[in-house]
Design an enzyme around this catalytic site. Structure first.
Site, mmCIF file in Angstrom:
data_model
loop_
_atom_site.group_PDB
_atom_site.id
_atom_site.type_symbol
_atom_site.label_atom_id
_atom_site.label_comp_id
_atom_site.label_asym_id
_atom_site.label_seq_id
_atom_site.Cartn_x
_atom_site.Cartn_y
_atom_site.Cartn_z
ATOM 1 N N GLU A 57 0.829 -1.208 0.000
ATOM 2 C CA GLU A 57 0.000 0.000 0.000
ATOM 3 C C GLU A 57 0.863 1.258 0.000
ATOM 4 O O GLU A 57 0.566 2.222 -0.709
ATOM 5 C CB GLU A 57 -0.933 0.013 1.223
ATOM 6 C CG GLU A 57 -1.845 -1.189 1.329
ATOM 7 C CD GLU A 57 -1.244 -2.340 2.131
ATOM 8 O OE1 GLU A 57 -2.020 -3.233 2.516
ATOM 9 O OE2 GLU A 57 -0.011 -2.357 2.379
ATOM 10 N N CYS A 85 -2.390 -0.396 7.258
ATOM 11 C CA CYS A 85 -1.945 -0.023 8.597
ATOM 12 C C CYS A 85 -1.883 1.505 8.701
ATOM 13 O O CYS A 85 -2.081 2.222 7.719
ATOM 14 C CB CYS A 85 -0.574 -0.644 8.885
ATOM 15 S SG CYS A 85 0.781 0.083 7.930
#
Length: 141
Positions: A57, A85
């Protein structure tokens, strides 16, 4: 959730499987442009790169920030095998992506793999406000 969303999520899960097969944590992501074209895809390489920030990501958010104009970035969708996260969420927010779609939530991941979490590092502050403010304000005094 559209059938196209499901197709792209399945690809993110495939990328996670590739990551796991290569010895890294099982996370994968892809970035899809406004026309439904895959712009980039990646998987976790934290262990193989010896880099704690090598989350897919984060790598895709950095790609978007470097290569896409703001209007295009705002029309993209990141598909990822697990909810990003906090580190990745910060990068996603700053890169201006339009949307994130994930397969597993952080809570689901924690239930499936209780050892997947990290300890919290204590933080102290704020402190030295006046001195820090001067740098932010641009004062040299």
């Amino acid at each position: 959730m559209t059938p196209q969303d499901e197709t792209f999520l399945r690809r993110a899960i495939e990328l996670a499987a590739i990551s796991r097969a290569g010895g890294d944590a099982p996370f994968g992501s892809l970035l899809v442009g406004p026309e439904g074209t895959v712009l980039a895809e990646d998987h976790n390489t934290v262990l193989s790169d010896n880099d704690v920030s090598a989350h897919p990501e984060l790598k895709l958010a950095r790609f978007a920030a470097r290569t896409l104009d703001a209007a295009t970035a705002a029309e993209t969708t990141m598909y990822t095998s697990c909810q990003p996260c906090q580190m990745c969420t910060g990068a996603i927010d700053r890169s201006g992506l339009g949307r994130v779609v994930y397969a597993l939530s952080s809570e689901q991941l924690a239930r499936l793999n209780p050892s997947a979490g990290f300890p919290s590092v204590p933080q102290e502050g704020p402190a030295l406000f006046e001195q820090a403010r001067l740098v932010i304000d641009g004062d040299n005094a």
